[in-house]
Design an enzyme around this catalytic site. Structure first.
Site, PDB file in Angstrom:
ATOM      1  N   GLY A 257     -13.099 -17.479 -81.432  1.00 13.28           N
ATOM      2  CA  GLY A 257     -13.354 -18.454 -82.490  1.00 13.28           C
ATOM      3  C   GLY A 257     -13.144 -19.892 -82.024  1.00 13.28           C
ATOM      4  O   GLY A 257     -13.741 -20.815 -82.587  1.00 13.28           O
TER       5      GLY A 257
ATOM      6  N   GLU B 211     -16.296 -20.805 -80.435  1.00 19.52           N
ATOM      7  CA  GLU B 211     -17.285 -20.871 -81.521  1.00 19.52           C
ATOM      8  C   GLU B 211     -17.098 -22.140 -82.358  1.00 19.52           C
ATOM      9  O   GLU B 211     -18.067 -22.745 -82.810  1.00 19.52           O
ATOM     10  CB  GLU B 211     -17.177 -19.606 -82.388  1.00 19.52           C
ATOM     11  CG  GLU B 211     -17.608 -18.370 -81.600  1.00 19.52           C
ATOM     12  CD  GLU B 211     -17.221 -17.058 -82.281  1.00 19.52           C
ATOM     13  OE1 GLU B 211     -15.998 -16.825 -82.453  1.00 19.52           O
ATOM     14  OE2 GLU B 211     -18.109 -16.288 -82.645  1.00 19.52           O
TER      15      GLU B 211
ATOM     16  N   GLU C 244     -13.827 -11.255 -77.418  1.00 19.34           N
ATOM     17  CA  GLU C 244     -13.674 -10.300 -78.524  1.00 19.34           C
ATOM     18  C   GLU C 244     -13.893  -8.858 -78.077  1.00 19.34           C
ATOM     19  O   GLU C 244     -13.313  -7.932 -78.638  1.00 19.34           O
ATOM     20  CB  GLU C 244     -14.650 -10.636 -79.661  1.00 19.34           C
ATOM     21  CG  GLU C 244     -14.332 -11.919 -80.410  1.00 19.34           C
ATOM     22  CD  GLU C 244     -14.963 -13.161 -79.803  1.00 19.34           C
ATOM     23  OE1 GLU C 244     -15.443 -13.087 -78.647  1.00 19.34           O
ATOM     24  OE2 GLU C 244     -14.971 -14.198 -80.472  1.00 19.34           O
TER      25      GLU C 244
ATOM     26  N   ALA D 228      -9.787 -16.763 -83.226  1.00 24.12           N
ATOM     27  CA  ALA D 228      -9.345 -16.437 -84.575  1.00 24.12           C
ATOM     28  C   ALA D 228      -7.966 -15.802 -84.461  1.00 24.12           C
ATOM     29  O   ALA D 228      -7.617 -15.247 -83.411  1.00 24.12           O
ATOM     30  CB  ALA D 228     -10.320 -15.469 -85.220  1.00 24.12           C
TER      31      ALA D 228
END
Ligand code: CAA
Length: 258
Positions: free
Chosen positions: A109, A112, A132, A66
Site C-alpha cells: 500500500g 500504491e 503482498e 497496509a
C-alpha cells in the site's frame, strides 16, 4: 488547525505538507491513516492558496504497506463490507498536484499510495515493491493497475509475482520514480519542486492534472478531445492573458488563480 492522530500537517507558503507519522509501524497504513490523509489532502484541495501538496514519510519508511495486523483476522466478506481501502480513492482524486517524497520502504500500500500521487521523487535510499504475494494476497490499493501502467507488464509482473523490492535506481530506470535525489536532499528538493509548481496558474494546474489522469484510461481520440477542450478553455482565464503578456514583456508572470 485540525488535529490528526497519524500524520503531521503543515503549510509552507503555497505548499501543503503531509508527513506520515506512525514510526512504530513503519508508517503502515491503517484506517486512521487513511482518514487523516484524506481529510488533510481534501482541506488543502479546498484552499485556493495551496498550489501543491507534498506527501512524505520518514527516512526509514515512506510506508511499509497496509497495516497487516489490522487486516489479518478479516474475512473476504469483511473486506468487501468495510470497503477496506475504498476511501483512498478520495486521496487519488484530489485536484491539486501531489508530490510523493519517498525515502526508505514504499511497499505494498505504500508503493500504491506513492502511485496515487502525480510525481514520485525518490531518495537514493528508497525501496519499492508489491510484496503482498508473500502474505498470500495481491495488491489491493491499485498496485496491479497503476504499477503496470507505470512500468509495463513485464516489470510489473516481475515485482508482483516475486514480491521482490527494487531500489531507487531501478525504479527510475523503470519509469516509476520521476527522479532520484540524495536522501539528505529529499525534502529540500521536494519543497523546491512543490514551490515551482505552486507558483503556476491554478486553473492550468488542475487542467493539466485532469488531462494526464484521463490519459491513463481513455482511448487516444477521446483524450485528445479532452485536451483540446481544456486547452481552449484556459484561454478564458486571466492567468492565460497574464502568462502570455509576461512572456512578451520578458518578466515573471504573476498568476492569480483565475
Ligand atoms: N503492517 C503492520 N505493521 C508493520 C508493517 C505493516 N505493513 N510493516 C512493518 N510493521 C511493523 C512491524 O510489525 C514492526 O512492529 P513490532 O516492532 O511491533 O514488531 C515494526 O513495524 C518495524 O518493522 P520490522 O521490525 O519488520 O522492521 P525491519 O527493518 O526488520 O523490516 C520491512 C522492514 C522489510 C519493511 C518489514 O517490516 C516488512 O516486510 N513489512 C511488511 C511489508 C509488507 O508486506 N507490505 C505489504 C502489506 S499488505 C498491503 O499493503 C496490501 C495492499 O495492497 C494495500
Amino acid at each position: 488547525m485540525t488535529e490528526y492522530e497519524t500524520i503531521l500537517v503543515e503549510t509552507r507558503g503555497r505548499v501543503g505538507w503531509i508527513t506520515l507519522n506512525r514510526p512504530e509501524a513503519l508508517n503502515a497504513l491503517n484506517t486512521q491513516v487513511c482518514r487523516d490523509v484524506v481529510a488533510a489532502s481534501s482541506a488543502f484541495d479546498d484552499d485556493r492558496e495551496i498550489g501543491a501538496i507534498v506527501l512524505t514519510g520518514s527516512d526509514r519508511a515512506f510506508a511499509a504497506g497496509a497495516d497487516i495486523k489490522e487486516m489479518e483476522a478479516k474475512s473476504g466478506l469483511d473486506m468487501i463490507m468495510d470497503d477496506h481501502f475504498g476511501d483512498w480513492s478520495d486521496f487519488a482524486a484530489v485536484r491539486t498536484p501531489v508530490i510523493a517524497a519517498v525515502a526508505g520502504y514504499a511497499l505494498g500500500g505504500g508503493c500504491e499510495l506513492a502511485m496515487m500521487c502525480d510525481i514520485i521523487l525518490a531518495a537514493d535510499s528508497a525501496k519499492f515493491g508489491q510484496p503482498e504475494i508473500n502474505l498470500g494476497v495481491i495488491p489491493g490499493m491499485g498496485g496491479s493497475q497503476r504499477l503496470l501502467r507505470a512500468v509495463g507488464y513485464y516489470k510489473a509482473a516481475d515485482l508482483i509475482l516475486s514480491g521482490r523490492m527494487m531500489d531507487a535506481a531501478e525504479a527510475e530506470r523503470s519509469g516509476l520514480a520521476s527522479r532520484v535525489v540524495p536522501a539528505a536532499d529529499l525534502l529540500d528538493e521536494a519543497g523546491a519542486l512543490a514551490d515551482t509548481i505552486a507558483g503556476k496558474s491554478l486553473p492550468a494546474l488542475y487542467g493539466a492534472k485532469a488531462v494526464l489522469d484521463a490519459a491513463l484510461e481513455t482511448p487516444l481520440a477521446e483524450g485528445l478531445r479532452l485536451e483540446k477542450h481544456v486547452f481552449t478553455s484556459l484561454f478564458d482565464t486571466e492567468d492565460q492573458k497574464e502568462g502570455m503578456a509576461a512572456f512578451r514583456e520578458k518578466r515573471t508572470p504573476d498568476f492569480r488563480g483565475r
